[in-house]
Enzyme design. Structure first.
Site, PDB file in Angstrom:
ATOM      1  N   ASP A  11      76.691  -8.468  34.854  1.00 39.07           N
ATOM      2  CA  ASP A  11      75.332  -8.674  34.355  1.00 39.07           C
ATOM      3  C   ASP A  11      75.144 -10.173  34.161  1.00 39.07           C
ATOM      4  O   ASP A  11      75.812 -10.791  33.324  1.00 39.07           O
ATOM      5  CB  ASP A  11      75.131  -7.929  33.036  1.00 39.07           C
ATOM      6  CG  ASP A  11      73.668  -7.777  32.668  1.00 39.07           C
ATOM      7  OD1 ASP A  11      72.820  -8.371  33.368  1.00 39.07           O
ATOM      8  OD2 ASP A  11      73.372  -7.069  31.696  1.00 39.07           O
ATOM      9  N   ASP A 105      69.973  -8.860  39.063  1.00 41.40           N
ATOM     10  CA  ASP A 105      71.026  -9.551  38.312  1.00 41.40           C
ATOM     11  C   ASP A 105      72.114  -8.633  37.781  1.00 41.40           C
ATOM     12  O   ASP A 105      72.883  -9.036  36.907  1.00 41.40           O
ATOM     13  CB  ASP A 105      70.398 -10.308  37.140  1.00 41.40           C
ATOM     14  CG  ASP A 105      69.712  -9.374  36.146  1.00 41.40           C
ATOM     15  OD1 ASP A 105      69.309  -8.269  36.549  1.00 41.40           O
ATOM     16  OD2 ASP A 105      69.571  -9.760  34.973  1.00 41.40           O
ATOM     17  N   GLU A 106      72.215  -7.431  38.317  1.00 44.34           N
ATOM     18  CA  GLU A 106      73.136  -6.459  37.720  1.00 44.34           C
ATOM     19  C   GLU A 106      73.664  -5.515  38.792  1.00 44.34           C
ATOM     20  O   GLU A 106      72.915  -5.071  39.660  1.00 44.34           O
ATOM     21  CB  GLU A 106      72.387  -5.671  36.637  1.00 44.34           C
ATOM     22  CG  GLU A 106      73.210  -4.719  35.840  1.00 44.34           C
ATOM     23  CD  GLU A 106      72.374  -3.987  34.799  1.00 44.34           C
ATOM     24  OE1 GLU A 106      72.957  -3.174  34.063  1.00 44.34           O
ATOM     25  OE2 GLU A 106      71.148  -4.217  34.725  1.00 44.34           O
TER      26      GLU A 106
END
Length: 491
Positions: A11, A105-106
């Protein structure tokens, strides 16, 4: 559950805000809030410096400004975020063929499937190496969680924030989870958390002690059984490399309610064009066109129409969206509009009727078919990103075309002075380039002036200069890469 912590969850830390801080040296270490800047805007991401003031994602922008009046408020630059995300996801795919992105983003990674880790030591070394590689490639930090299941890996990465790594050894799950808030568990939102609190359950340990039967009685069979398994740390879901998209959609919330029916129709057409561009970028077509309308009183209406076959033709989507709008009462005002396409496929089935219409010569039906044929994409740039040049997009009105034709035949009619171009708009945070000072970004604009800070990734904090909004030497620009060349000098 695996016997080794070989599922990794990455993350990125305050991703949008961190990208902005990395690309704008003067903002490093300062409160940065990214989101919609209008009266109805919402915070997309806040830097950790801004979070100290109580600002968080999904908060109304007006509330954020009251909590953190001295923060830097910027529009999102999704094209840059996607570029950085592509770099990060490429690093993950070097570790394993099983990478499951959850957002820009993860992502989850199955380290065992990639043969890079089979035990705790290998998993930790891989996680630390990944964090270092991401820092070197992007200049950004990410938090890593390692565990024997997806749920626990996600919990671990959250506990590791910011810029940390946490590995949960198999067999220690319940001990680790017990003192944590029930809100730590995936899917437990404010409503469920409050419901459990009223029943005297605030920690994961208390959730496990309540037992499955009691939880089923409280929140229903499916949710209750799921909560109990999570409280025990049980999760057998595999990492899935491909996640098929179910729909593609775009929507806009307006600063002021729209009442003009012509304006509303124009916005729907513009959204339809944006939706098709996103649909094509994803390599899909779709059968079902969906229109979303949120009215002045927050009531939300959704209308849909299913075509004979999948399409990615912007004209077909525009026409379907326009038909759907005709059945919606907008007299009280509209605060949000959205257009989506579902029933996705990876092929198109052309509409023969639409093709026959498109084959007719311009004006065959008594109208000018080129007028507005490309939608209102130019307005999209100017009105939504603040980076349009306001020059009108070069469209020629029918009146101007007639005057030009008459002039070619020697008509003595006096020429009509063209209307002045509308004022150029510059949104805070957008990229610009000046012919003399080089690349920079907009700090703010108003009363006919725009303030620009001239700096770039890797440079020292730059100087601020102010220009007229119509300065011919100032132009919108593409974002510069965060890492790499970034040493561009002034012309």
């Amino acid at each position: 559950m695996r016997a080794a912590p070989t599922i990794l969850h990455l993350d990125m830390d305050a991703f949008y805000a961190s990208v902005e801080q990395a690309s704008k040296p003067s903002l490093r270490g300062k409160a940065v809030i990214v989101g919609g800047l209008g009266p109805r805007g919402v915070v997309a991401t806040a830097s950790y410096e801004a979070r100290r003031f109580g600002v968080h994602s999904a908060m109304p922008m007006g509330q954020a400004r009251r909590l953190c009046p001295n923060g830097a408020y910027l529009i999102p630059r999704f094209s840059l975020y996607r570029q950085v995300s592509d770099v990060v996801m490429a690093l993950l795919r070097e570790l394993s063929p099983l990478v499951e992105p959850l957002s820009l983003d993860e992502a989850f990674v199955d380290l065992e499937a990639g043969g890079v880790a089979f035990d705790s030591r290998g998993a930790r070394e891989t996680g630390e190496r990944l964090r270092a590689d991401i820092r070197a490639a992007t200049g950004l930090s990410g938090s890593v969680g390692l565990a024997g299941s997806k749920m626990l890996a996600k919990v671990a990465s959250e506990e590791a924030k910011p810029a940390g790594l946490l590995l949960i050894e198999p067999g220690t799950e319940r001990e680790l989870l017990a003192p944590m808030s029930v809100r730590t568990l995936p899917g437990v939102g404010p409503a469920t958390g409050e419901h459990l609190r009223r029943a005297g359950i605030t920690t994961v340990g208390e959730l496990a002690e309540a037992g499955e039967d009691e939880l089923v009685r409280m929140v229903g069979r499916s949710a209750g059984a799921g909560l109990y398994r999570m409280a025990l740390g049980l999760d057998d879901r595999p990492v899935v490399a491909e996640r098929d998209a179910k729909s593609v959609s775009v929507e806009d919330t307006f600063d002021v309610d729209l009442h003009d029916r012509v304006r509303i129709r124009g916005e729907v057409q513009r959204l339809a064009d944006r939706c098709v561009r996103r649909l094509r970028d994803s390599g899909h077509s779709g059968r079902t066109i969906v229109l979303k309308v949120r009215r002045y009183d927050f009531s939300t209406l959704t209308r849909s129409e299913t075509l004979r076959g999948p399409t990615d033709d912007p004209a077909v989507v525009r026409e379907a969206a326009a038909r759907l709008l005709e059945g919606v009462d907008t007299t009280g005002g509209v605060r949000l509009l959205g257009v989506g396409v579902s029933g996705l496929a990876d092929y198109t089935q052309e509409d023969l009727f639409a093709q026959s219409l498109a084959a007719e010569p311009d004006g065959a039906d008594g109208s000018d078919r080129t007028d507005g044929a490309d939608g209102t994409g130019g307005a999209d740039v100017a009105d939504r990103t603040g980076r349009g040049d306001g020059a009108g997009g070069g469209a020629v009105t029918s009146g101007a075309a007639e005057a030009e034709a008459e002039g070619a035949h020697g008509a003595a009619e006096p020429s009509v002075e063209p209307e002045p171009a509308p004022e150029r708009r510059w949104a805070a945070g957008s990229d610009v380039r000046h012919a003399v000072y080089g690349p920079g970004w907009v700090q703010g604009s108003g009363v006919g002036r725009v303030t620009v800070r001239f700096e770039q990734p890797g440079s020292e904090p730059g100087r601020v200069r102010t220009f007229r909004v119509d300065d011919p030497e100032l132009e919108p620009s593409d974002p510069l890469p965060l890492v790499g060349d970034g040493t561009e000098s002034r012309p």
